[in-house]
Design a protein around this motif. Sequence first.
Motif, PDB file in Angstrom:
ATOM      1  N   MET A 155     -14.486  -1.497  10.525  1.00  0.00           N
ATOM      2  CA  MET A 155     -15.053  -1.117   9.067  1.00  0.00           C
ATOM      3  C   MET A 155     -13.910  -0.907   8.151  1.00  0.00           C
ATOM      4  O   MET A 155     -12.908  -0.052   8.390  1.00  0.00           O
ATOM      5  N   PRO A 156     -13.898  -1.432   6.820  1.00  0.00           N
ATOM      6  CA  PRO A 156     -12.873  -1.423   5.896  1.00  0.00           C
ATOM      7  C   PRO A 156     -13.243  -0.049   5.107  1.00  0.00           C
ATOM      8  O   PRO A 156     -14.267   0.591   5.190  1.00  0.00           O
ATOM      9  N   SER A 157     -11.991   0.540   5.000  1.00  0.00           N
ATOM     10  CA  SER A 157     -12.315   1.897   4.001  1.00  0.00           C
ATOM     11  C   SER A 157     -11.861   1.442   2.681  1.00  0.00           C
ATOM     12  O   SER A 157     -10.620   1.460   2.393  1.00  0.00           O
ATOM     13  N   ILE A 158     -12.798   1.467   1.871  1.00  0.00           N
ATOM     14  CA  ILE A 158     -12.681   1.152   0.499  1.00  0.00           C
ATOM     15  C   ILE A 158     -11.969   2.515  -0.164  1.00  0.00           C
ATOM     16  O   ILE A 158     -11.136   2.413  -1.135  1.00  0.00           O
ATOM     17  N   LEU A 159     -12.364   3.721   0.314  1.00  0.00           N
ATOM     18  CA  LEU A 159     -11.689   4.923  -0.091  1.00  0.00           C
ATOM     19  C   LEU A 159     -10.157   5.077  -0.144  1.00  0.00           C
ATOM     20  O   LEU A 159      -9.263   5.306  -0.953  1.00  0.00           O
ATOM     21  N   TYR A 160      -9.715   4.510   1.230  1.00  0.00           N
ATOM     22  CA  TYR A 160      -8.330   4.709   1.696  1.00  0.00           C
ATOM     23  C   TYR A 160      -7.798   3.331   0.858  1.00  0.00           C
ATOM     24  O   TYR A 160      -6.477   3.682   0.343  1.00  0.00           O
ATOM     25  N   GLU A 161      -8.415   2.317   0.657  1.00  0.00           N
ATOM     26  CA  GLU A 161      -7.686   1.406  -0.198  1.00  0.00           C
ATOM     27  C   GLU A 161      -7.447   1.845  -1.570  1.00  0.00           C
ATOM     28  O   GLU A 161      -6.391   1.368  -2.165  1.00  0.00           O
ATOM     29  N   THR A 162      -8.411   2.604  -2.062  1.00  0.00           N
ATOM     30  CA  THR A 162      -8.321   3.110  -3.475  1.00  0.00           C
ATOM     31  C   THR A 162      -7.208   4.057  -3.504  1.00  0.00           C
ATOM     32  O   THR A 162      -6.268   4.110  -4.667  1.00  0.00           O
ATOM     33  N   ALA A 163      -7.127   4.959  -2.360  1.00  0.00           N
ATOM     34  CA  ALA A 163      -6.059   5.835  -2.451  1.00  0.00           C
ATOM     35  C   ALA A 163      -4.513   5.415  -2.476  1.00  0.00           C
ATOM     36  O   ALA A 163      -3.731   5.717  -3.164  1.00  0.00           O
ATOM     37  N   SER A 164      -4.326   4.095  -1.622  1.00  0.00           N
ATOM     38  CA  SER A 164      -3.411   3.399  -1.528  1.00  0.00           C
ATOM     39  C   SER A 164      -2.786   2.916  -3.038  1.00  0.00           C
ATOM     40  O   SER A 164      -1.597   2.924  -3.193  1.00  0.00           O
ATOM     41  N   ARG A 165      -3.773   2.327  -3.375  1.00  0.00           N
ATOM     42  CA  ARG A 165      -3.614   1.567  -4.867  1.00  0.00           C
ATOM     43  C   ARG A 165      -2.943   2.762  -5.893  1.00  0.00           C
ATOM     44  O   ARG A 165      -2.195   2.156  -6.830  1.00  0.00           O
ATOM     45  N   ILE A 166      -3.559   3.770  -5.775  1.00  0.00           N
ATOM     46  CA  ILE A 166      -3.131   4.661  -6.793  1.00  0.00           C
ATOM     47  C   ILE A 166      -1.952   5.710  -6.322  1.00  0.00           C
ATOM     48  O   ILE A 166      -1.432   6.747  -7.013  1.00  0.00           O
ATOM     49  N   GLY A 167      -1.454   5.398  -5.076  1.00  0.00           N
ATOM     50  CA  GLY A 167      -0.417   6.247  -4.546  1.00  0.00           C
ATOM     51  C   GLY A 167      -0.773   7.705  -4.174  1.00  0.00           C
ATOM     52  O   GLY A 167      -0.053   8.630  -4.375  1.00  0.00           O
ATOM     53  N   GLN A 168      -2.032   7.885  -3.453  1.00  0.00           N
ATOM     54  CA  GLN A 168      -2.473   9.164  -3.143  1.00  0.00           C
ATOM     55  C   GLN A 168      -2.771   9.063  -1.873  1.00  0.00           C
ATOM     56  O   GLN A 168      -4.000   9.451  -1.498  1.00  0.00           O
ATOM     57  N   THR A 169      -2.013   9.096  -0.757  1.00  0.00           N
ATOM     58  CA  THR A 169      -2.118   8.899   0.614  1.00  0.00           C
ATOM     59  C   THR A 169      -1.520   9.943   1.344  1.00  0.00           C
ATOM     60  O   THR A 169      -1.792  10.516   2.395  1.00  0.00           O
TER      61      THR A 169
END
Length: 244
Positions: free
Chosen positions: A136-150
């Motif tokens: 299952m892909p994590s759209i939330l994690y992808e968003t966090a990665s894109r904005i540098g908030q992981t």
Amino acid sequence: MAAKGLPIQATRLLIRAYRLYQRARIRSAPRQVPSQPNETERGFVLISHHILTGDDRAALSGRAGGLAFLCHDLIPTLRPDMVGMSPGEARYGSYLEHLVRSGAPAFCASDEVGATLTDHMQQAGVTQPVVYRFPMPSILYETASRIGQTSRIEADEPFVLYCSTIEVRKNHILLARIWQQALDEGVKLPRLVCAGRWGWMIDPLRAYLKAHPRLLERVTFTGAISDEELIRYYRSASFGVFPS
């Protein structure tokens, strides 16, 4: 996650799922090869649980040969006491059987779901389904990665996170009882944060919370929140729990 963003998130999930399927098909063979060698070469209409149980299914009924479906679980069929039994939910099992009989492959989010689907179809006397497993892909994690908030951030107070719609099958009442028992026995647990909107069949949980008012001193229900807020919770939680 805000309710208004759910259709967009669902569409993104379906697109990501199909892309992952294409990659997985190249890298490894499915459990069962479709009877027609060119079956997986055709374009599929990938349908979700919402369409399986909603009025939209009627618009797709004539395309059974070109359908594939996401299978997260078989709860509406195996545990009808855990879902709101709308007419669509009540017919969920027969919809799945129809799809499998028509040759529609299933995209399962775990090996356990694939095995459960296969066992159910065998017991129903239906031909073994074609099952593909995809992460299952994590759209939330992808968003966090894109904005540098992981990266990790420290919370003012330690807390445990459970992210889920609040409904009977997600088993929030088990957590409520654990935290209440800790209060009764003088055990100091971290705060419990339940992130998610309120759903269906939650009267027992509401009654339990009403009967134990002190519990809300240690348990927080956030209601629907934005992706940005949820990302902050994930970055600062001590750990997560998954009692569904």
